[in-house]
Design an enzyme around this catalytic site. Structure first.
Site, PDB file in Angstrom:
ATOM      1  N   HIS A  60      12.156   4.707   6.297  1.00 27.38           N
ATOM      2  CA  HIS A  60      12.383   4.996   4.888  1.00 27.38           C
ATOM      3  C   HIS A  60      13.868   5.245   4.715  1.00 27.38           C
ATOM      4  CE1 HIS A  60       8.093   6.015   3.421  1.00 27.38           C
ATOM      5  NE2 HIS A  60       8.005   5.342   4.554  1.00 27.38           N
ATOM      6  N   HIS A  82       8.803   1.814  11.066  1.00 30.81           N
ATOM      7  CA  HIS A  82       8.455   1.948   9.653  1.00 30.81           C
ATOM      8  C   HIS A  82       9.434   2.978   9.098  1.00 30.81           C
ATOM      9  CE1 HIS A  82       5.466   2.068   6.225  1.00 30.81           C
ATOM     10  NE2 HIS A  82       6.205   3.141   5.983  1.00 30.81           N
ATOM     11  N   ARG A 115       0.840  -1.213   0.000  1.00 27.64           N
ATOM     12  CA  ARG A 115       0.000   0.000   0.000  1.00 27.64           C
ATOM     13  C   ARG A 115       0.866   1.251   0.000  1.00 27.64           C
ATOM     14  NH1 ARG A 115       0.165   4.144   3.488  1.00 27.64           N
ATOM     15  NH2 ARG A 115       0.781   2.537   4.979  1.00 27.64           N
ATOM     16  N   ASP A 116       1.859   1.273   0.867  1.00 29.04           N
ATOM     17  CA  ASP A 116       2.753   2.423   0.932  1.00 29.04           C
ATOM     18  C   ASP A 116       3.611   2.515  -0.323  1.00 29.04           C
ATOM     19  OD1 ASP A 116       3.749   4.703   2.090  1.00 29.04           O
ATOM     20  OD2 ASP A 116       5.176   3.673   3.375  1.00 29.04           O
ATOM     21  N   CYS A 118       5.684   8.611   1.357  1.00 32.46           N
ATOM     22  CA  CYS A 118       4.429   9.308   1.647  1.00 32.46           C
ATOM     23  C   CYS A 118       4.278  10.536   0.753  1.00 32.46           C
ATOM     24  CB  CYS A 118       4.383   9.729   3.118  1.00 32.46           C
ATOM     25  SG  CYS A 118       2.903  10.676   3.529  1.00 32.46           S
ATOM     26  N   ASN A 168      10.560   3.251   0.819  1.00 35.07           N
ATOM     27  CA  ASN A 168      10.507   2.358   1.970  1.00 35.07           C
ATOM     28  C   ASN A 168      11.800   1.550   2.080  1.00 35.07           C
ATOM     29  OD1 ASN A 168       7.637   2.311   3.216  1.00 35.07           O
ATOM     30  ND2 ASN A 168       7.269   2.353   1.014  1.00 35.07           N
TER      31      ASN A 168
END
Length: 287
Positions: A204, A202, A8-9, A235, A245
């Site tokens: 990056h 999470h 999704r990201d 994002c 990511n």
């Protein structure tokens, strides 16, 4: 060790619409490869994230097995209702932040409105028998000059756990954090929280920085890691220059080197090829 794969990201910022069938097929391959926790969809305004407008259809095509945790991102009660109605989502993910500017950009909420929305979402999840995970975006700092310090982050985590949240993921939304900062901050938060709280990261990062950041979080005691095959994503509301990511293949290699007890997975070759095809077909043209 909990590995959370985040297509999704990876997809949400791609400019060309990925057909629901393509998304469902990709998610199916993730499951066949052995991933048990997948940040697969979001239920937000189609105007805000056009790429995720078909989340219900994607999950209908996928029909995930019961032993796979499907995470759906929501930011308000309406999104929670949509996610719950699918019958396929098992965890609601909520993006919180100690950066007011990020909350304004990402979900048009003040910090107070965000906490009110989380309370409503948490109640809905509990009644539906679903889990809730909260992502603290900009946990390691922000590019907006919003006030930030480690004590404020820890206070936010304590506030969340006091309200019943048992899963928290610290998000380095724009890839600002250094390995030293990750280790120190994650370690500090872990020491300050109830041992039953599951704390993850999470992160990056550019490919050359992945190993050091993963190792730092692992040394701090984190055992929940978000990642995305090929390092795709970022994002779209964070800043103009997206940092992808953590690349799953690089993260797994580093975790294996560190001796982590990883869940059994099949080779990632097919997923890497599928990710590259999606990037080429639905992403920006390479200059």
């Amino acid at each position: 060790m909990k590995l959370v794969e985040c297509p999704r990201d990876a997809w949400q910022g791609l400019p060309k619409a990925i057909p629901a069938e393509v998304k469902a097929d990709y998610l199916r391959v993730l499951i066949e490869t052995g991933f048990k926790h997948i940040d697969a969809v979001s239920f937000v305004s189609p105007a805000a994230i056009p790429q995720m407008a078909d989340s219900e259809q994607v999950l209908e095509y996928l029909d995930p097995p019961d032993d796979v945790d499907i995470i759906g991102i929501v930011v308000n009660a309406k999104g929670a209702e949509r996610a719950i109605a699918t019958g396929a989502v098992s965890t609601l993910g909520f993006p919180y932040s100690i950066s007011p500017e990020f909350l304004r950009r990402n979900q048009h909420q003040t910090p107070e409105e965000s906490l009110e929305a989380l309370e409503t979402i948490g109640e809905a999840a509990y009644k539906a028998g679903l889990e809730t995970v909260v992502y603290i975006s900009m946990a390691f700092g922000n590019p907006y000059n919003d006030p930030w310090d480690a004590d404020e982050l820890l206070s936010a985590c304590e506030l969340l756990t006091d309200s019943g949240i048992t899963q928290i993921s610290l998000a380095d939304t724009v890839g600002l954090a250094t390995p030293q900062q990750i280790e120190e901050l994650a370690g500090s938060v872990l020491r300050g929280l109830d041992p039953d709280t599951e704390l993850g990261v999470h992160l990056h990062a550019r490919p050359e920085d992945v190993a050091a950041k993963i190792a730092a979080a692992y040394r701090a005691g984190c055992r929940r890691f978000d990642m995305a095959i090929g390092g795709l994503g970022g994002c779209p509301f964070a800043q103009d220059a997206l940092v992808g990511n953590i690349a799953t293949e690089l993260a797994l290699a580093e975790l294996e080197r560190l001796g982590a007890a990883l869940p059994p997975l099949r080779p990632l070759d097919g997923l890497l090829a599928a990710t590259a095809a999606i990037r080429q077909k639905f992403g920006l043209p390479v200059q």
